[in-house]
Scaffold this motif. Sequence first.
Motif: not given
Length: 801
Positions: A208-212, A216-217, A609-616
């Motif tokens: 879900s995060s990757e799709r988000e 966003r990108r 940036k927040e989503v990338e950190e949460d996904t990691e």
Amino acid sequence: MRPLETFGEDEVLPEVVGETSEGFVIEELEMSGFMRYVDNTDPPLTFPEKFTVITGKTGSGKTSILDAITFALYKRSSRTDIAGIKITDICRNGGQVRLVFQQGGNKYEVRRGVSANGSTYLELSKNGSPIGGKIPELESIIKDIIGLDYDGFRNSTFVRQEEMKELGAESGSKRLEIFQKLFRLETFEKAQEVAKKKYSTARREIESSEREMLVRREGIAKLPEIKKELDEKREKFTFEKEKLDTVKKELLVAEEKLKKSESEHEKYLRLVSEISTKKRTFGDIIQKIESKESEGKESIELKKTVKGLEKDAKSYDKLVAEREELTKLEQKADSLKKQLELRTKEKERIDQEFREKVATINKRVTEYNERISSLSTDINAEEAFDLLRTEGSLTERIDRIKKEIEWLKENKQLVEEVRAEGTEARKELEEVSDKVSKISVDSFTLSEIEKYISELGKDVEEEKSRHDSSVSGIDEELAKLNKEMEEIGFDKEREKKLEEVVSRIDVLKNKKEELDEARERLEKIGDVSKLLEELNSQKEKEEKALEKLEKQEKEKKATEEKYAKHKESLEELRTREKNLDKSIHGLNLQIKQLEERITELEKDTEKLKEVEEDTEELREKSEVYSLLKDNILHRKGVVMYAINQLLPTLEIETSQNLSELTDGRFSRVQLRTHEDERGYGVKIEVEGPDGEWHDVAEFSGGERTQINAALRFAIAKELASMPQVGRTYGRMKTLFIDEGDLGSLDTETNRDLFVQKLFNMGEFFDKIILITHLVEVAERFPGQIRIHMTPEQESRIEVVR
């Protein structure tokens, strides 16, 4: 089997160990209305001895004691574990189980049951003081006190016969499941399931995060293009605003010009309206003139028609009067005919009824005559009485004559006369006696019948009299009606005349109606010549007025055309103003939307940036969950590690137990884990007399029982020695052995060794209770309880010692 008192000095039972401060120890059990324990167990069942045996026939209710214990503590039993069995199937309304036990130096009492109305209840006390709370809260407290849930308690406290068999008979993978169950290692499998779910959740969240992030990108990449579009919209907005200001100025000038020419325009409109009205009035007059001229021509023709039809109308009226007169005569004649028919039919009916009644009477007379002919006599009762009176009189007369002859014997002449009289009387008596001989009971019947026949004759006369009277009146009426018919005189000739009149009237009727219509139309038209003069005068007047107005309208045409051009120009400017307003409003909205979109995309940069950190972070957790489910919590991980840690101790203890149970015949057991095509498992091998290692399945039934018992006792000792750790690992100090598969031990010595080993287990347990149907085994135990079944199929408890 040797009784207890025959054991030697070196075979004494282990000393009773005092109660410890921790571990579950049962003290007292009371049942009523539970399974087959219908009546209350009075006094309650207690276990004062360290070693107690419960005996009884199969099905008497021994195992129900174990079910009562788990019912009180957990509201479950071996019966309710079966699909379709409910609590109310094992505990009746009004039934209950009361259990008293020691745990951690405290005395607890649990009472669970079903009230009379079918609702369940649970009571709990500690050292005599009630513990409050709802049923779920109290059940949670009980689990915390004991330190085990239902499955953990049952596996740690109860050793069942089927479980003993399963250890030796099942496959290695199934045996591993039993080990997990007994040592509560299935907790790791549950933890593995939790890890699997968390892993799946984490993977879904990562996707879900990757799709988000992708969305966003893509949005952020469009930011420069959107800013450029915003600048273009703002520039266009300024240009359109300037154009709108110019149009508004032009509108003011155009409105002023239109306002100046509006008074002349209104005059022109009134003139046009007046011309239109005059034209309609002139047209109406023309139509009326044409209509009246047409009616004048029609009136001339109608007068001719009326004159031609008046002669036929006079003939029609005369024929109608004649038809009405003949019709009245016809109606009177028809009425008289109907009356004649009715009276004639009535006469025929009276005649018919008379004939039917006479026939009925004659039929009855015939029946009576036939009955007379069947009688035994023709002498009726009146004749019979007369004959009998005559016979008596003649008899008296003859007797008197005899006396007179005696009296008159001196007078020969008188004697002869008297004798002649006697001869005549005797002759007459013979005739009468002959008739009297015919008298019988039928004489009375004959009299009755003759009486009936006489009455029927009278009935006929009465019917004839009534008939003649009725017919006479009808004949008079018929004669009167026929006379009236003759006086009316509506014969065939007049009937034919009526038909001819009706036919002639039908022919003249249409002409009469045509005449009436023509007269009515003439009356409606009236005299049109005077009206035509008035209409022609109006026509000339309206025609002159219309010509004058049309001339004025022509003179004002140029002014009106100028007004139309001013108005058209004004409408065009208003349309341009409206379109510019709409365009500016649309541009304003687009500018706001673009500004909001830019602000949103700029925020998305931070959010990305927040989503990338949460996904990691989720990826790191996912790797941990994957490691837990596939390696650590998997059977090949912690479970197998725990089993491998337990097996060496169990192997030593099982070998020692087996040596004691077989009197040294078998003394080495090998327990090890293995992996095959069916998965992971536990293998049990025993060194045989031949020095070779053999799988447990290769041994006889009795030998397998000894091996299984040696292993199960080792497991029980290990479980009893484990420390109290919360609700998952509670320490049990009471051991129940249900049958223990003793029946498969083929010698008394083997059973002695089994019981002796059981007594040795007292070193680790405060209470050991054996359930068995073998009487010889029971004799070895200091505490004995016997269960028996009454004829009413109810379980009863008897304390033997």
